[in-house]
Design a protein around this motif. Structure first.
Motif, PDB file in Angstrom:
ATOM      1  N   GLU A  41      53.977  29.719  19.050  1.00 13.27           N
ATOM      2  CA  GLU A  41      53.758  29.734  17.614  1.00 13.27           C
ATOM      3  C   GLU A  41      52.831  28.574  17.279  1.00 13.27           C
ATOM      4  O   GLU A  41      52.643  27.670  18.100  1.00 13.27           O
ATOM      5  CB  GLU A  41      55.094  29.586  16.871  1.00 13.27           C
ATOM      6  CG  GLU A  41      56.121  30.676  17.181  1.00 13.27           C
ATOM      7  CD  GLU A  41      55.846  31.979  16.449  1.00 13.27           C
ATOM      8  OE1 GLU A  41      54.865  32.014  15.676  1.00 13.27           O
ATOM      9  OE2 GLU A  41      56.599  32.936  16.654  1.00 13.27           O
ATOM     10  N   ASP A 222      67.090  32.568  14.921  1.00 14.45           N
ATOM     11  CA  ASP A 222      65.650  32.583  14.679  1.00 14.45           C
ATOM     12  C   ASP A 222      65.329  32.114  13.261  1.00 14.45           C
ATOM     13  O   ASP A 222      64.389  31.337  13.046  1.00 14.45           O
ATOM     14  CB  ASP A 222      65.103  33.993  14.905  1.00 14.45           C
ATOM     15  CG  ASP A 222      63.594  34.060  14.799  1.00 14.45           C
ATOM     16  OD1 ASP A 222      62.921  33.663  15.765  1.00 14.45           O
ATOM     17  OD2 ASP A 222      63.089  34.490  13.751  1.00 14.45           O
ATOM     18  N   ARG A 226      63.138  28.711  12.282  1.00 10.70           N
ATOM     19  CA  ARG A 226      61.960  28.785  11.405  1.00 10.70           C
ATOM     20  C   ARG A 226      62.141  27.868  10.185  1.00 10.70           C
ATOM     21  O   ARG A 226      61.177  27.241   9.736  1.00 10.70           O
ATOM     22  CB  ARG A 226      61.715  30.235  10.959  1.00 10.70           C
ATOM     23  CG  ARG A 226      61.285  31.115  12.113  1.00 10.70           C
ATOM     24  CD  ARG A 226      60.968  32.533  11.690  1.00 10.70           C
ATOM     25  NE  ARG A 226      60.619  33.339  12.846  1.00 10.70           N
ATOM     26  CZ  ARG A 226      59.430  33.337  13.435  1.00 10.70           C
ATOM     27  NH1 ARG A 226      58.460  32.557  12.951  1.00 10.70           N
ATOM     28  NH2 ARG A 226      59.195  34.089  14.491  1.00 10.70           N
ATOM     29  N   SER A 230      59.765  24.773   9.027  1.00 12.11           N
ATOM     30  CA  SER A 230      59.213  24.828   7.675  1.00 12.11           C
ATOM     31  C   SER A 230      59.506  23.539   6.916  1.00 12.11           C
ATOM     32  O   SER A 230      58.646  22.993   6.220  1.00 12.11           O
ATOM     33  CB  SER A 230      59.790  26.021   6.923  1.00 12.11           C
ATOM     34  OG  SER A 230      59.374  26.031   5.585  1.00 12.11           O
TER      35      SER A 230
END
Length: 233
Positions: A41, A222, A226, A230
């Motif tokens: 990512e 997941d 994330r 963030s």
């Protein structure tokens, strides 16, 4: 040039959920001992190690992720047995501490059964910051004590006994190896679990529910990962 954060994920027997969720994003990493995949990512690299079942396998996978792949954090998802009426099938929880109920060096160490050197009690803690973030992202996550050992616990009687002796909410076979290894290396760890077999369930319920509950659990982990990146970004 910025350096990506390395997130090491340990998967025991729930690899099908990883394949179903991430699919073509997965890149195979050749390795002599483990089945390993990666996902890149923009801000992180996820290294997924399929350890197989058991404490020794999970500890080896955790150390591999830290030593060879330089993981900045260790995460684990998986299915577990429920030890209380609240822990029904598909119940989501996050491990606050783990007790390795198979470990007993009390005769020569002079400490209680299940207590490791360097800890004040039999309960081995996970990382509070990651734990709190997981609960913030998903308030439905139950903070739990996990009883971990190298055996599948299927009977109602055995599950009740684990809860009575250790005040544990869930049981499984990898958490102690993961948490002990991560703590000894100073690497934060987060373990999110989903119940596959309740107090009155056993191997048949586990086999029936593992795929569904594993995917629910991975989806939750997941989302938490994330959210972490963030917030940091």
């Amino acid at each position: 040039m910025s350096t990506k954060t390395i997130v090491g994920m340990i998967v025991a027997v729930e690899l099908d959920a990883v394949i179903r969720k991430y699919g073509e994003k997965l890149v195979k990493i050749p390795h002599r001992a483990f089945d390993i995949h990666s996902i890149d990512e923009p801000d992180r690299r996820l290294i997924i190690v399929n350890s197989g079942a058991g404490e020794i396998a999970s500890a080896a996978a955790a150390q591999l992720l830290i030593s060879e792949f330089h993981a900045d954090m260790i995460v684990n998802f998986g299915v577990v047995g429920g030890l209380t009426p609240e822990m029904k099938v598909a119940k989501l929880c996050v491990v606050e501490s783990v007790v390795h109920y198979d470990f007993d060096a009390s005769d020569f160490m002079g400490c209680p059964k299940c207590q490791y050197s360097g800890y004040d009690s039999i309960y081995i803690p996970t990382d509070e910051r990651l734990l709190s973030e997981a609960v913030r992202v998903n308030p439905m996550l139950k903070r739990v004590v996990c009883a971990s050992g190298d055996k599948f616990i299927g009977s109602n009687e055995a599950k009740r006994a684990l809860h009575t002796e250790f005040n544990a909410d869930i049981c499984e076979m990898e958490a102690a190896g993961i948490v002990l290894t991560a703590n000894r290396n100073g690497v934060p760890c987060l373990l999110i679990k989903a119940v596959s077999d309740a107090m009155d369930g056993g191997a048949e319920e586990f086999a029936r529910e593992i795929d569904r509950c594993a995917l629910i659990c991975l989806d939750t982990l997941d989302t938490v990962i994330r959210s972490l990146f963030s917030a940091e970004g």
